[in-house]
Design a protein around this motif. Structure first.
Motif, PDB file in Angstrom:
ATOM      1  N   VAL A   1       0.889   0.717  -3.483  1.00 36.73           N
ATOM      2  CA  VAL A   1       2.143   0.189  -2.941  1.00 36.73           C
ATOM      3  C   VAL A   1       2.615  -0.982  -3.800  1.00 36.73           C
ATOM      4  O   VAL A   1       3.800  -1.093  -4.131  1.00 36.73           O
ATOM      5  CB  VAL A   1       1.988  -0.221  -1.464  1.00 36.73           C
ATOM      6  N   ALA A   2       1.685  -1.843  -4.204  1.00 38.76           N
ATOM      7  CA  ALA A   2       2.033  -2.983  -5.062  1.00 38.76           C
ATOM      8  C   ALA A   2       2.580  -2.497  -6.405  1.00 38.76           C
ATOM      9  O   ALA A   2       3.523  -3.088  -6.958  1.00 38.76           O
ATOM     10  CB  ALA A   2       0.820  -3.877  -5.266  1.00 38.76           C
ATOM     11  N   GLN A   3       2.026  -1.443  -6.926  1.00 37.07           N
ATOM     12  CA  GLN A   3       2.484  -0.858  -8.190  1.00 37.07           C
ATOM     13  C   GLN A   3       3.912  -0.325  -8.042  1.00 37.07           C
ATOM     14  O   GLN A   3       4.767  -0.555  -8.908  1.00 37.07           O
ATOM     15  CB  GLN A   3       1.525   0.269  -8.569  1.00 37.07           C
ATOM     16  N   LEU A   4       4.179   0.381  -6.956  1.00 37.15           N
ATOM     17  CA  LEU A   4       5.525   0.902  -6.702  1.00 37.15           C
ATOM     18  C   LEU A   4       6.516  -0.252  -6.548  1.00 37.15           C
ATOM     19  O   LEU A   4       7.610  -0.235  -7.122  1.00 37.15           O
ATOM     20  CB  LEU A   4       5.525   1.780  -5.447  1.00 37.15           C
ATOM     21  N   GLN A   5       6.116  -1.258  -5.783  1.00 34.78           N
ATOM     22  CA  GLN A   5       6.982  -2.404  -5.546  1.00 34.78           C
ATOM     23  C   GLN A   5       7.287  -3.138  -6.849  1.00 34.78           C
ATOM     24  O   GLN A   5       8.447  -3.442  -7.135  1.00 34.78           O
ATOM     25  CB  GLN A   5       6.321  -3.364  -4.543  1.00 34.78           C
ATOM     26  N   SER A   6       6.291  -3.413  -7.661  1.00 38.27           N
ATOM     27  CA  SER A   6       6.532  -4.154  -8.904  1.00 38.27           C
ATOM     28  C   SER A   6       7.369  -3.349  -9.895  1.00 38.27           C
ATOM     29  O   SER A   6       8.177  -3.924 -10.633  1.00 38.27           O
ATOM     30  CB  SER A   6       5.217  -4.608  -9.536  1.00 38.27           C
TER      31      SER A   6
END
Length: 76
Positions: A47-52
């Motif tokens: 999720v952090a990867q998608l968000q960034s």
């Protein structure tokens, strides 16, 4: 952490398909499909990867006492 609905809205703002986001973020398209549909929550790091990835192209994820949302920042 962002929601599947926020992810879908963010993609719409930058006019990306699920496949385009998957390629840019380095995740499987199925992960995005399942997250956006509410069927499954990915690992926090995914999720952090998608968000960034989306933040890098001008998306800001918003969380307030009234709800959550997204906005596309204007380029200077």
């Amino acid at each position: 952490m962002i929601t599947g609905n926020q992810l879908r809205a963010a993609r719409a703002l930058v006019n990306w398909t699920q496949e385009e986001l998957a390629t840019n973020a380095g995740v499987a398209p199925r992960t995005i499909r399942l997250f956006e549909s509410g069927s499954r929550s990915p690992y926090a790091r995914t999720v952090a990867q998608l968000q960034s990835t989306l933040e890098a192209v001008g998306i800001e994820f918003i969380v307030t006492q009234h709800g959550v949302g997204v906005m596309l920042l204007q380029k200077a």
